[in-house]
Design a protein around this motif. Structure first.
Motif: not given
Length: 301
Positions: A176-182, A184-200
């Motif tokens: 969060l410190d690395q991306h503070r100030g971004k 919502l859309l910028q942060l989500l597009q710039a970040s890997p979104l982690i998900q579980a295989r059974l909760r896609t």
């Protein structure tokens, strides 16, 4: 050819055993919690079936006839054996563990940290736990109660809601410190979104609920939510957290909520058991404890 055998009606036989043992229709009625006339009718039914008088009736009450005395001696042994066998079965069942089937993430993140409280309250109850993600099959598995995720309806099963599913993005404080100030859309597009295989569906449901249009995202998938949360805590990206299951991580500072925009879904975690199973005292104790623990969490939150 063997001689055909016909047992007498069993309920009148039971009534006779009690009445002959107590030598009183009145006392038998009291033990069986029925009326004296009901006892008399059952005895008359048995006598008609056997074509034998089992009791002598007189002004001073009843007494066993010679045939009745013989019959009492013989069947009392059988009833004693039935009672002993029944007691042994009940004692064995009461000593059996409660057999649970849970998801590994639910077990490690929610259930196991609370089990010391359960053992303190119910030291006499043993729990046997197995983990799996596939739908439970009570007909094939040795399971009494399973924790399943869904809408609350499973064919052939009864269910009780433990807690409703509530999701919200989480990441490590360092991330969060690395991306503070971004934004919502910028942060989500710039970040890997982690998900579980059974909760896609989690990310799609959350983005839709917070009115974010479809965006191009990079997804990083892990075999389980347990590993997805560990990846987020290690700074690999943003995971969609189930609030009840990441609460300890947030409380202890390993994870943080990004946007404070939780979304409740129609699904939840349920305790389910076969509709043909009558829950014994131990199973009911565990189930009630489970529900009360979840309620305490909700109030605390």
């Amino acid at each position: 050819m063997s001689k055909k055998t016909t047992l007498p009606p069993l309920n009148p036989l039971h009534v006779f055993e009690v009445a002959s043992r107590l030598e009183s229709f009145t006392k038998a009625a009291r033990e069986l919690n029925v009326t004296q006339s009901a006892v008399s009718r059952q005895i008359a039914t048995l006598e008609a079936s056997l074509n034998v008088m089992l009791f002598n009736r007189g002004k001073d009450g009843i007494s066993l006839s010679t045939s009745g005395e013989y019959y009492r001696r013989e069947i009392s042994q059988a009833f004693a054996r039935i009672q002993n066998a029944t007691n042994e079965l009940r004692d064995k069942k009461q000593s059996d563990p409660v057999r649970l089937r849970v998801y590994s993430t639910f077990a490690s993140r929610w259930l196991i940290p609370r089990l010391s409280k359960f053992k303190k309250k119910y030291p006499e109850i043993d729990l046997q736990m197995n983990t799996a993600t596939k739908p439970v099959d009570f007909m094939r598995e040795g399971t009494d109660i399973a924790i399943q995720f869904g809408e609350g309806e499973w064919a052939g099963s009864k269910s009780k809601l433990i807690f409703q599913d509530e999701i919200e993005p989480v990441c490590s404080p360092e991330f969060l410190d690395q991306h503070r100030g971004k934004e919502l859309l910028q942060l989500l597009q710039a970040s890997p979104l982690i998900q579980a295989r059974l909760r896609t569906r989690d990310w799609c449901d959350w983005l839709e609920a917070v009115d974010v249009d479809s965006i191009k995202c990079k997804y990083m998938e892990f075999p389980s939510s347990l590993l997805a949360y560990q990846a987020a805590a290690s700074g690999l990206g943003v995971a969609m957290g189930q609030k009840q299951l990441v609460k300890s991580d947030v409380d202890e500072g390993r994870l943080m909520y990004l946007f404070n925009r939780p979304v409740k879904r129609s699904m939840g975690y349920y305790a389910i058991w076969p509709e043909t199973l009558t829950l014994n005292t131990k199973m009911r104790a565990f189930l009630n404890w489970l529900i009360n623990e979840a309620k305490s969490d909700t109030k605390a939150g």
